[in-house]
Design a protein around this motif. Structure first.
Motif, PDB file in Angstrom:
ATOM      1  N   ALA A 144      54.050 -14.939  12.706  1.00  0.00           N
ATOM      2  CA  ALA A 144      54.463 -13.972  11.755  1.00  0.00           C
ATOM      3  C   ALA A 144      53.347 -15.097  10.907  1.00  0.00           C
ATOM      4  N   HIS A 145      52.582 -15.803  10.762  1.00  0.00           N
ATOM      5  CA  HIS A 145      52.298 -16.518   9.185  1.00  0.00           C
ATOM      6  C   HIS A 145      50.499 -15.820   9.511  1.00  0.00           C
ATOM      7  N   ARG A 182      58.283 -10.978   6.611  1.00  0.00           N
ATOM      8  CA  ARG A 182      58.154 -10.211   5.714  1.00  0.00           C
ATOM      9  C   ARG A 182      57.591 -11.487   4.544  1.00  0.00           C
ATOM     10  N   THR A 183      58.070 -12.736   4.834  1.00  0.00           N
ATOM     11  CA  THR A 183      57.706 -13.570   4.188  1.00  0.00           C
ATOM     12  C   THR A 183      56.111 -13.801   3.466  1.00  0.00           C
ATOM     13  N   PHE A 184      56.043 -13.876   4.602  1.00  0.00           N
ATOM     14  CA  PHE A 184      54.298 -14.626   4.885  1.00  0.00           C
ATOM     15  C   PHE A 184      53.086 -12.528   5.065  1.00  0.00           C
ATOM     16  N   ALA A 185      54.377 -11.751   5.147  1.00  0.00           N
ATOM     17  CA  ALA A 185      53.422 -10.741   4.291  1.00  0.00           C
ATOM     18  C   ALA A 185      53.171 -10.838   2.472  1.00  0.00           C
ATOM     19  N   GLU A 186      54.010 -11.380   2.322  1.00  0.00           N
ATOM     20  CA  GLU A 186      53.928 -11.567   0.469  1.00  0.00           C
ATOM     21  C   GLU A 186      53.617 -12.436  -0.042  1.00  0.00           C
ATOM     22  N   LEU A 187      53.657 -13.605   1.093  1.00  0.00           N
ATOM     23  CA  LEU A 187      52.867 -14.563   0.642  1.00  0.00           C
ATOM     24  C   LEU A 187      51.056 -14.263   0.773  1.00  0.00           C
ATOM     25  N   ALA A 188      50.789 -13.639   1.856  1.00  0.00           N
ATOM     26  CA  ALA A 188      49.298 -13.088   1.532  1.00  0.00           C
ATOM     27  C   ALA A 188      48.488 -12.667   1.005  1.00  0.00           C
TER      28      ALA A 188
END
Length: 326
Positions: free
Chosen positions: A92-93, A143-149
């Motif tokens: 996911a990362h 979702r977390t990594f999409a938003e972080l990216a």
């Protein structure tokens, strides 16, 4: 196009779009979302298409480094983190990692540095490993990594590694925030780490610990498999060895990290469910340091499993510390 190549290209485009939009784009919606994004960005025209194709080609090459399909990254620290993340099997990362590699490249125009990128990837590696060790679900990670990216780095930010670790520190979701040392230790001691995707992650963690103990002299990753010390099927000898509560102990501790080690192809079938005394003779000849050390133990019982879990937890905390600044 072969199925494997088609799948890899879809994953690349999906992860790129997750980065560029910050949305959890589903794989089946990838191409439609890509077209909508290109139109919104004004890149679906005679002038924009050649530039977009050139950019996609560069990103695809970076994605190949990320996944290991087109060779290794030139920096050993970055490649070390990428190898561990691949081995864990938690992907996911990738939208965020792709962004980091893009920022590092000349085309990214972010003035990022190899040192800061390596530090950020080490923080991501620690974050993901600690989440798994603490036995938290990774379902919220995409979702977390999409938003972080998709997050914007403020103009004038000089230290991107510090910025990203602060962003990670600000995550308050109980599933995706960085676990404490206590949570990690509890997960190592009390939760099952074998079966399904857990087996893959367990091998990654044990191999990393063994390689650190061996100081670079560990056997190749691909030659190793996960071995149960107390076997998956108890023989009469093991029932006698464990005593009256053998079945209870077997059910409780069988798949916990403290009862798992590594073995090579030479000894895998030879270990089976042999008594511990016989296994010790095999362990003593092992080229795998963490397995060879087991031969020094007098017995293998509940206390021994607990003690080894504590040792592994201590090593895990040292190898995957909480990202600096948290």
């Amino acid at each position: 196009m072969p199925v494997g190549m088609r799948t890899e290209s879809t994953c690349f485009l999906r992860d790129m779009i997750r980065w560029r939009t910050g949305k959890l784009v589903a794989t089946v919606d990838t191409y439609d979302e890509f077209r909508r994004w290109a139109i919104r960005e004004g890149r679906d025209n005679a002038k924009g298409r050649p530039e977009l194709c050139s950019e996609l080609g560069h990103l695809a090459r970076l994605y190949g480094k990320l996944t290991g399909t087109t060779g290794q990254h030139s920096d050993k620290r970055i490649e070390g983190s990428l190898q561990h993340l691949r081995a864990m099997g938690i992907d996911a990362h990738r939208p965020f990692t792709l962004r980091l590699l893009w920022d590092l490249s000349p085309d990214g125009g972010a003035n990022s540095t190899v040192d800061r990128t390596a530090k950020t990837l080490a923080a991501v590696s620690s974050w993901i490993t600690r989440i798994w060790l603490a036995d938290r679900s990774v379902n919220n990670f995409p979702r977390t990594f999409a938003e972080l990216a998709h997050a914007r780095v403020p103009d004038g930010e000089q230290d991107r590694a510090r910025f990203w670790t602060r962003r990670i520190a600000d995550i308050r979701n109980e599933q995706t925030s960085v676990p404490s040392d206590e949570e990690v230790c509890k997960g190592v001691r009390l939760t099952s780490k074998y079966g399904g995707m857990d087996t893959r992650a367990t091998k990654a963690v044990l191999c990393a610990i063994n390689e650190d103990d061996s100081r670079g002299e560990a056997p190749p990753f691909d030659e190793l498999t996960v071995e149960h010390i107390m076997p998956q099927t108890l023989s009469k000898g093991w029932h006698k060895h464990l005593g009256a509560e053998a079945d209870k102990l077997h059910e409780q501790y069988l798949h916990r990290l403290g009862n798992l080690t590594l073995c090579g192809p030479r000894w895998g079938s030879a270990m089976s469910n042999h008594p511990f005394e016989k296994k010790k003779k095999i362990y003593r000849q092992s080229s795998i340091m963490m397995t060879r050390q087991l031969a020094e133990l007098a017995t293998w019982d509940e206390d021994a499993i607990k003690g080894r879990a504590d040792e592994l937890a201590e090593k895990a905390l040292r190898l995957w510390p909480r990202p600096s600044g948290l």
